[in-house]
Design a protein around this motif. Structure first.
Motif, PDB file in Angstrom:
ATOM      1  N   TYR A 135       0.874  -1.347  -0.092  1.00 33.37           N
ATOM      2  CA  TYR A 135       0.201  -0.085   0.011  1.00 33.37           C
ATOM      3  C   TYR A 135       0.909   1.145   0.134  1.00 33.37           C
ATOM      4  N   TYR A 136       1.755   1.293   0.861  1.00 40.81           N
ATOM      5  CA  TYR A 136       2.484   2.530   1.074  1.00 40.81           C
ATOM      6  C   TYR A 136       3.471   3.024   0.196  1.00 40.81           C
ATOM      7  N   ARG A 137       3.856   2.094  -0.799  1.00 41.65           N
ATOM      8  CA  ARG A 137       4.781   2.354  -1.788  1.00 41.65           C
ATOM      9  C   ARG A 137       4.018   3.200  -2.796  1.00 41.65           C
ATOM     10  N   TRP A 138       2.873   3.129  -2.732  1.00 47.89           N
ATOM     11  CA  TRP A 138       2.085   4.133  -3.817  1.00 47.89           C
ATOM     12  C   TRP A 138       2.073   5.580  -3.326  1.00 47.89           C
ATOM     13  N   ASN A 139       2.157   5.767  -1.745  1.00 52.63           N
ATOM     14  CA  ASN A 139       2.215   7.184  -1.025  1.00 52.63           C
ATOM     15  C   ASN A 139       3.669   7.648  -1.701  1.00 52.63           C
ATOM     16  N   GLN A 140       4.541   6.720  -1.433  1.00 48.64           N
ATOM     17  CA  GLN A 140       5.908   6.952  -1.880  1.00 48.64           C
ATOM     18  C   GLN A 140       5.921   7.733  -3.613  1.00 48.64           C
ATOM     19  N   TRP A 141       5.263   6.760  -4.221  1.00 45.77           N
ATOM     20  CA  TRP A 141       5.242   6.834  -5.794  1.00 45.77           C
ATOM     21  C   TRP A 141       4.696   8.254  -6.141  1.00 45.77           C
ATOM     22  N   LEU A 142       3.311   8.652  -5.523  1.00 45.29           N
ATOM     23  CA  LEU A 142       2.797   9.836  -5.651  1.00 45.29           C
ATOM     24  C   LEU A 142       3.284  10.914  -5.318  1.00 45.29           C
ATOM     25  N   PHE A 143       4.236  10.610  -3.923  1.00 36.71           N
ATOM     26  CA  PHE A 143       4.920  11.889  -3.368  1.00 36.71           C
ATOM     27  C   PHE A 143       5.896  12.148  -4.658  1.00 36.71           C
ATOM     28  N   LEU A 144       6.813  11.284  -5.299  1.00 37.15           N
ATOM     29  CA  LEU A 144       7.712  11.626  -6.092  1.00 37.15           C
ATOM     30  C   LEU A 144       7.054  12.129  -7.447  1.00 37.15           C
ATOM     31  N   LYS A 145       5.877  11.804  -7.914  1.00 37.95           N
ATOM     32  CA  LYS A 145       5.334  12.471  -8.979  1.00 37.95           C
ATOM     33  C   LYS A 145       4.955  13.961  -8.717  1.00 37.95           C
ATOM     34  N   MET A 146       4.441  14.079  -7.429  1.00 37.59           N
ATOM     35  CA  MET A 146       4.067  15.531  -7.019  1.00 37.59           C
ATOM     36  C   MET A 146       5.473  16.260  -6.853  1.00 37.59           C
ATOM     37  N   LEU A 147       6.427  15.759  -6.551  1.00 42.11           N
ATOM     38  CA  LEU A 147       7.800  16.268  -6.393  1.00 42.11           C
ATOM     39  C   LEU A 147       8.290  16.864  -7.970  1.00 42.11           C
ATOM     40  N   GLU A 148       7.879  16.004  -8.694  1.00 44.52           N
ATOM     41  CA  GLU A 148       8.472  16.242 -10.214  1.00 44.52           C
ATOM     42  C   GLU A 148       7.679  17.476 -10.523  1.00 44.52           C
ATOM     43  N   LYS A 149       6.389  17.473 -10.175  1.00 46.29           N
ATOM     44  CA  LYS A 149       5.364  18.664 -10.794  1.00 46.29           C
ATOM     45  C   LYS A 149       5.435  19.915  -9.992  1.00 46.29           C
ATOM     46  N   TYR A 554      -8.043  16.646   2.740  1.00 49.70           N
ATOM     47  CA  TYR A 554      -6.730  16.182   2.257  1.00 49.70           C
ATOM     48  C   TYR A 554      -7.295  15.133   1.294  1.00 49.70           C
ATOM     49  N   ALA A 555      -8.174  14.326   1.632  1.00 44.01           N
ATOM     50  CA  ALA A 555      -8.553  13.226   0.497  1.00 44.01           C
ATOM     51  C   ALA A 555      -9.063  14.029  -0.847  1.00 44.01           C
ATOM     52  N   ARG A 556      -9.812  15.074  -0.695  1.00 43.35           N
ATOM     53  CA  ARG A 556     -10.219  15.810  -1.860  1.00 43.35           C
ATOM     54  C   ARG A 556      -9.009  16.361  -2.713  1.00 43.35           C
ATOM     55  N   PHE A 557      -7.989  16.851  -1.580  1.00 45.45           N
ATOM     56  CA  PHE A 557      -6.952  17.426  -2.575  1.00 45.45           C
ATOM     57  C   PHE A 557      -6.072  16.287  -3.372  1.00 45.45           C
ATOM     58  N   TRP A 558      -5.907  14.962  -2.591  1.00 42.40           N
ATOM     59  CA  TRP A 558      -5.246  14.040  -3.100  1.00 42.40           C
ATOM     60  C   TRP A 558      -5.766  13.574  -4.496  1.00 42.40           C
ATOM     61  N   THR A 559      -7.056  13.392  -4.418  1.00 45.54           N
ATOM     62  CA  THR A 559      -7.762  13.085  -5.669  1.00 45.54           C
ATOM     63  C   THR A 559      -7.627  14.043  -6.766  1.00 45.54           C
ATOM     64  N   LYS A 560      -7.498  15.372  -6.407  1.00 42.77           N
ATOM     65  CA  LYS A 560      -7.340  16.400  -7.562  1.00 42.77           C
ATOM     66  C   LYS A 560      -5.907  16.209  -8.021  1.00 42.77           C
ATOM     67  N   ALA A 561      -5.166  15.877  -6.939  1.00 51.24           N
ATOM     68  CA  ALA A 561      -3.669  15.754  -7.541  1.00 51.24           C
ATOM     69  C   ALA A 561      -3.578  14.556  -8.353  1.00 51.24           C
ATOM     70  N   ARG A 563      -5.851  13.038 -10.391  1.00 50.74           N
ATOM     71  CA  ARG A 563      -6.518  13.352 -11.700  1.00 50.74           C
ATOM     72  C   ARG A 563      -5.514  14.182 -12.439  1.00 50.74           C
ATOM     73  N   ASP A 564      -4.958  14.996 -11.804  1.00 51.96           N
ATOM     74  CA  ASP A 564      -3.682  15.982 -12.928  1.00 51.96           C
ATOM     75  C   ASP A 564      -2.731  14.930 -13.239  1.00 51.96           C
ATOM     76  N   LEU A 565      -2.598  13.740 -12.636  1.00 48.44           N
ATOM     77  CA  LEU A 565      -1.535  12.912 -13.216  1.00 48.44           C
ATOM     78  C   LEU A 565      -2.051  11.938 -14.100  1.00 48.44           C
ATOM     79  N   GLY A 566      -3.358  12.053 -14.284  1.00 50.44           N
ATOM     80  CA  GLY A 566      -4.092  11.211 -15.429  1.00 50.44           C
ATOM     81  C   GLY A 566      -4.553   9.817 -14.727  1.00 50.44           C
ATOM     82  N   LEU A 567      -4.527   9.557 -13.232  1.00 50.37           N
ATOM     83  CA  LEU A 567      -4.840   8.533 -12.525  1.00 50.37           C
ATOM     84  C   LEU A 567      -6.442   8.091 -12.168  1.00 50.37           C
ATOM     85  N   VAL A 568      -6.913   9.216 -12.082  1.00 54.65           N
ATOM     86  CA  VAL A 568      -8.370   9.357 -12.015  1.00 54.65           C
ATOM     87  C   VAL A 568      -9.201  10.180 -12.981  1.00 54.65           C
TER      88      VAL A 568
END
Ligand code: ANZ
Ligand code: ZN
Length: 875
Positions: A135-149, A554-561, A563-568
């Motif tokens: 599970y938490y690998r994807w926290n890390q993954w999205l963190f890195l994606k957000m860092l890139e952006k 936070y959940a609303r923000f995360w969902t939008k983030a 979305r902007d990465l094309g995941l939802v």
């Protein structure tokens, strides 16, 4: 059929049956359910180890929703998981010298086994524990994606540092200057940390609240206030204040932010926060001021504390220049000015700002009215709500701005400030970026490697997850990861030279920001897959109002983030939100010598009542000595007033526990625990069983539809379908307490029906089948058993998938109506006539009525009929 209702037998056999048929595994696009998907989910619990009645209430709400909608033909998903990272596990680890992992996983097993007897329709194949690396690998993954952006970034910031817990505290964790847990005096420290740029989404987070019409208004308001958009003007008061080196403080400009630039001519003082550079400077040769500033800094800074605390201040002896009038304005230090909002300084307008008014009254500062409302007089004696009303006023005592409206004044003032190069219009947000770094062990490792030559290097995606060692036992002295050489030391991914890992872990709010999406595809090899598109957005989210602000935001923000990465593809995660009320219970305590409260369990207590049955005093059973009554309080371990579901289930069964928690009150409001209430629930289910037993023969004979129903049978059917209609509406609004009262009414109706007239067997069979289905979502076990026993399953299939009963509108039609009969204006009797009876029939029936005749002297002179209500005979 068993003579006696034995909950444990009934419940075990129903549960093992559902287990055998794998009843709750949800499948996407399941053709069995024509109405499409419905995703209903409870906020995931923290695995504290103990299930309490509050959980039972919570999950029963969810379960009722899921079971009823499944009968209605929806493909329902109801998962469950664990918010498994966080501080309590570390504290328990310190206390028991066990690793947080061991403690957490043992608790998960424990809580799951306590949930199991409740018969909740969870799809356990989708269970998620947030401490699982998958599970938490994807926290890390999205963190890195957000860092890139650039949505995630690193910065240093002044934080509240708890020197005992060795951690950063949020503002609300600082109480009177001390750490909420350790009680240590909190220090200010500057440390680096990672942030999520939630403020980049502030506008969208605010605007889309308007679309969340399935959320309680209260929660929407709380979200709006938290985001706190303010439109106003930011401008400077020029000044000559110099520090000891002769340098102008802040380049000679003291900036303020105001939402009321229209009141700029009403400024009679300025106030700065205790941490403001002007305050710091003034304190250097003013010991009293320095002491006052220390007191201010120690005070709490939460909204609530700021709003309620007494306004206090001290003059600095320093002056700034009014940008438009050129007047000198004294600068005060005010305890109500926040350093973290706007510029940490305000213009004081006591005539139109309530806080400034209180401040000016206290310190005898001038109060100058600059806005007037026609027909209302202004006084400086007391604050009036309307002084702050910008909608209705016109500007006065303000020279060239006199006579202008609020908006016109704002524009004119802003223009003049712009022309002078001293300010401009500005939107200020209360919302701050989300700091996610925690100096803690038991959380998601932040996937960064620090290299002396390359700096902070993101862990390459292919090296994820950065797995948290699970065998650390924290001892209370900071983060144990700092001593784990095997975790710390890694080559730099860029240059290969020795480097070390970041040891901070993520705020656990990260874990809870998207777990509900992982439920949709728990084994996905990407963060989420197309199954998430099928289930999300969630149709109904259920949880405590204490999460109304942060978690949901936070959940609303995360969902939008995402979305902007094309995941939802969705913009918002939760279509409907239900905030359930708490379960309360009586509490009892004694104070020991030091004044500390010792709490007792309610079952250790004997309560004494007065002659009206009101509790007046209480004593401890074991020693007979008095105890204090603490009143009805939220069930809480710390007050020993928790009721254990296990005990209730053992004594009465899960169906009773569920029934009680639903009947206790409207699900969105608090409800009090009551032993007699539990006994009442249990009695009802025993009566239900006994009625079924008694009527089983009749019900077996009622399979054939009769040609006709006798009148009293019609009345039964009308009653049954009326109640079903009520129950239906209550289900739709999650008003489950009145669903239960509807079911109770139905049983009464059935029990008092004695007729054997035409159609009675069929009508009773129908009534019972409606009652069982109406009650099934609350009490699935007993209704499942009776459904089988009464042979209803052969007709309609197992109750779990039986069709939801439909209201027979024809049965609601009343053939006969009752009319009151008056003689000379006095009520003398009533008659029953066919609903469509004509005038002549009504008159004849009324005159033929025995009790009416008694009061008639001679023939009727006139008869007046009020349709549907009344017949008045003038004699
Ligand atoms: C003068 C004034 C006159 C104000 C008036 C209000 C009414 P919201 O709406 O919450 O954004 N303010 C600005 N910075 C502050 C700080 N750091 N700490 C405490 N208060 C601060 O509030 C904006 C208003 O809060 C600003 O508008 C300012 O007071 C105050 F009749 O300026 B006002
Ligand atoms: Zn390097």
């Amino acid at each position: 059929m068993q003579e006696k209702y034995t909950p444990s037998d009934v419940e075990q056999s129903a549960q093992s049956h559902w287990k055998k048929i794998d009843a709750y595994t949800a499948v996407e696009n399941n053709p069995r359910f024509p109405k499409g998907k419905y995703y209903a989910c409870s906020m995931l619990p923290y695995p504290s180890g103990k299930l309490h009645m509050g959980h039972v209430r919570n999950y029963t709400i969810n379960d009722m929703l899921a079971r009823q909608l499944r009968m209605k033909g929806y493909n329902v998903l109801m998962p469950m998981g664990w918010d498994a990272f966080g501080l309590p596990a570390e504290n328990a680890a310190i206390a028991y010298k066990k690793s947080p992992a061991e403690w957490t996983y043992a608790n998960i097993e424990d809580m799951k086994s306590q949930m199991q007897p409740l018969g909740l329709a969870f799809d356990w194949t989708r269970e998620v524990a947030t401490c699982d690396p998958d599970y938490y690998r994807w926290n890390q993954w999205l963190f890195l994606k957000m860092l890139e952006k650039g949505v995630a970034y690193k910065k240093t910031q002044v934080v509240n540092w708890d020197p005992i817990d060795q951690t950063v505290l949020a503002n609300e964790q600082v109480i009177d200057g001390r750490g909420w847990r350790s009680g240590a005096l909190v220090e200010k420290r500057e440390i680096p940390g990672y942030y999520f740029g939630i403020t980049q989404y502030a506008d969208e987070l605010l605007n889309s609240i308007d679309d969340l019409d399935g959320w309680p208004e209260q929660v929407r308001t709380m979200q709006r206030n938290w985001i706190g958009k303010s439109e106003g003007v930011r401008f400077a008061f020029p000044h000559e204040i110099k520090d000891e080196t002769g340098t102008l403080v802040q380049d000679g400009k003291m900036y303020v932010f105001t939402t009321r630039p229209d009141t700029i001519m009403g400024v009679t003082f300025c106030a700065v926060a205790a941490e403001h550079p002007i305050a710091t400077l003034a304190a250097k040769n003013n010991a009293t001021l320095a002491a006052f500033i220390e007191v201010c800094k120690a005070g709490g800074t939460t909204e609530a504390e700021m709003a309620t605390k007494e306004k206090e201040g001290m003059p600095t002896g320093l002056f700034v220049t009014h940008p438009l009038t050129g007047e000198q304005v004294e600068v005060w230090v005010g305890n109500y000015v926040l350093m973290t909002y706007g510029d940490g300084a305000v213009m004081g307008v006591p005539a139109h700002d309530e806080r400034d008014f209180a401040f000016a009254k206290k310190y005898n500062i001038a109060i100058k009215q600059v806005v007037a409302i026609e027909g209302e007089s202004f006084t400086t004696d007391a604050w009036a709500e309307s002084y702050g009303d910008k909608q209705r006023g016109l500007t006065v005592n303000s020279g060239k701005y006199d006579g202008l409206t609020f908006k016109a004044t704002v524009d004119a003032v802003a223009n003049d400030l712009v022309a002078k190069g001293l300010g401009e219009k500005k939107t200020t947000w209360r919302l701050r970026d989300w700091g996610i770094s925690r100096q803690r062990y038991w959380g998601t490792p932040i996937p960064i490697i620090h290299c002396d030559s390359c700096g902070d290097v993101p862990v390459p995606y292919e090296d994820l997850p950065v797995v948290l060692p699970t065998d650390c036992i924290p001892d209370g002295s900071g983060n144990p990861l700092k001593h784990r050489e095997d975790f710390l030391n890694v080559p730099c991914p860029k240059c290969g030279s020795p480097a070390h890992r970041e040891t901070d872990t993520m705020d656990t709010f990260v874990d809870s920001s998207w777990y509900f999406m992982r439920y949709t595809c728990p084994d996905a090899t990407t963060m989420v897959d197309e199954r998430n598109d099928y289930w999300m957005a969630m149709d109904q989210y259920i949880g405590g109002v204490e999460h109304a602000v942060l978690h949901l935001l936070y959940a609303r923000f995360w969902t939008k983030a995402m979305r902007d990465l094309g995941l939802v593809k969705i913009d918002e995660p939760f279509k409907n939100l239900f905030t359930q009320g708490m379960l309360l219970n009586e509490s009892y305590y004694r104070e020991d010598a030091s004044g500390k409260k010792i709490w007792f369990y309610p079952n250790e207590i004997e309560v004494q009542h007065d002659d009206k049955g009101r509790p007046v005093s209480a004593s401890l059973k074991s020693d007979g000595q008095p105890v204090q009554m603490g009143g009805i309080e939220k069930m809480s371990k710390s007050k020993n007033n928790v009721v254990e579901p296990k005990d209730i289930i053992e004594q009465f069964g899960a169906d009773t526990a569920r029934l009680f928690t639903m009947f206790a009150g409207p699900p969105d409001q608090s409800a009090a625990w009551s032993n007699s209430g539990v006994e009442g629930a249990s009695r009802y289910l025993r009566r239900l069983w006994a009625s079924a037993l008694k009527l089983s023969g009749t019900i077996a004979n009622g399979t054939a539809a009769p040609a006709n129903y006798a009148n009293d049978v019609k009345a039964l059917r009308r009653e049954v379908h009326l109640t079903l209609k009520q129950i239906d509406a209550d289900y739709d609004r999650l008003q489950y307490n009145t669903v239960v009262s509807g079911a109770m009414k139905l049983l009464n109706t059935i029990e008092s029906f004695k007729s054997e007239a035409e159609g009675s067997a069929a009508a009773l069979r129908e009534a019972f089948s409606i009652l069982l289905r109406g009650l099934y979502p609350v009490c699935p076990h007993i209704t499942h058993a009776l459904w089988q026993e009464l042979g209803l399953a052969t007709e309609l299939g197992e109750i779990i998938d039986a069709p939801w009963p439909l209201v027979d509108e024809a049965a609601l039609v009343q053939d006969e109506i009752e009319l009151m009969v008056q003689v000379n204006g006095k009520l003398r009797g009533s008659i029953k006539v066919a609903k469509d009876a004509d005038k002549a029939t009504i008159e004849a029936t009324a005159l033929a009525n025995e009790s009416v005749q008694k009061f008639m002297e001679g023939a009727a002179k006139k008869i007046i009929i009020v349709p549907g209500k009344l017949v008045n005979i003038v004699a």
